[in-house]
Design an enzyme around this catalytic site. Structure first.
Site, PDB file in Angstrom:
ATOM      1  N   ASN A  13      10.264  47.183 -18.721  1.00 49.96           N
ATOM      2  CA  ASN A  13      10.115  45.731 -18.591  1.00 49.96           C
ATOM      3  C   ASN A  13       9.683  45.044 -19.889  1.00 49.96           C
ATOM      4  O   ASN A  13       9.100  43.956 -19.846  1.00 49.96           O
ATOM      5  CB  ASN A  13       9.128  45.387 -17.469  1.00 49.96           C
ATOM      6  N   ASP A  36      19.676  53.846 -18.937  1.00 52.55           N
ATOM      7  CA  ASP A  36      19.395  53.801 -17.502  1.00 52.55           C
ATOM      8  C   ASP A  36      20.599  54.197 -16.650  1.00 52.55           C
ATOM      9  O   ASP A  36      20.442  54.499 -15.459  1.00 52.55           O
ATOM     10  CB  ASP A  36      18.950  52.390 -17.092  1.00 52.55           C
TER      11      ASP A  36
END
Length: 203
Positions: A13, A36
């Protein structure tokens, strides 16, 4: 065909995906490979003594598959884009038409030595603990974070991975993820464009 590989790493984040996507929209002949996309199936991700899934480790990722993709781009960037139905960005500068740029984005890209060795430029997005925890809690994950996961696994692993990263390489530009997105993008964009121009001069 000349190539440039840019690594955009950072904590969870921290803003690395946003920066990478914005950069790709600005840099001609560029595309993104995101770490990811290479997580292993949840059923094979190891569990620690506290029952937490160990997602923040290289063992939770198909790094061999990711490297195959990166190598495929390195061999023929234009073919790589065509085969995947991607359109390289061709904006703002015509002078980079013969320089292809790969943006590799992820939280452990600098911890994997075979990949780290390929980067021409390295950037790492960082934010304070409290901001990171707040942002993490506001996002939905699949599977969802269990109670205590951030303090019991995510943050300790970030600190460990960061130390390992700094032991591997010192050639990293650290970026303050609290700064305005436009300011961060402008700084990295100028840096990358400079490298592109430098590459073009090597004839």
């Amino acid at each position: 065909m000349k190539t440039l590989i840019v690594g955009v790493g950072g904590m969870t984040n921290g803003g690395k995906s946003t920066l990478s996507k914005s950069l790709q929209q600005q840099i001609p002949n560029s595309c993104i490979i995101a770490q990811d996309s290479y997580f292993k199936d949840d059923s094979v991700v190891p569990v620690d003594s506290n029952g937490f899934k160990q997602y923040d480790m290289l063992d939770a990722l198909h790094m061999d598959t990711m490297m195959t993709e990166v190598d495929s781009w390195r061999k023929d960037p234009e073919s790589f884009l065509r085969q995947r139905g991607l359109n390289s960005e061709r904006k703002t500068l015509s002078l980079d038409k013969d320089v292809c740029v790969l943006i590799v984005e992820g939280f452990l890209i600098f911890n994997y030595r075979p990949l780290n060795e390929l980067f021409d430029k390295r950037y790492f997005m960082e934010i304070p603990y409290d901001v990171c925890k707040k942002r993490r809690s506001s996002r939905t994950y699949e599977p969802p974070d269990p109670p205590g996961y951030f303090d019991g696994h995510v943050w300790p692993m970030y600190l460990q991975n960061r130390q390992e990263m700094e032991d591997i390489t010192s050639d990293i530009v650290f970026l303050d993820g609290l700064k305005p997105r436009e300011e961060l993008l402008a700084a990295v964009y100028r840096d990358v464009i400079y490298e592109i121009e430098r590459l073009r001069e090597k004839d």
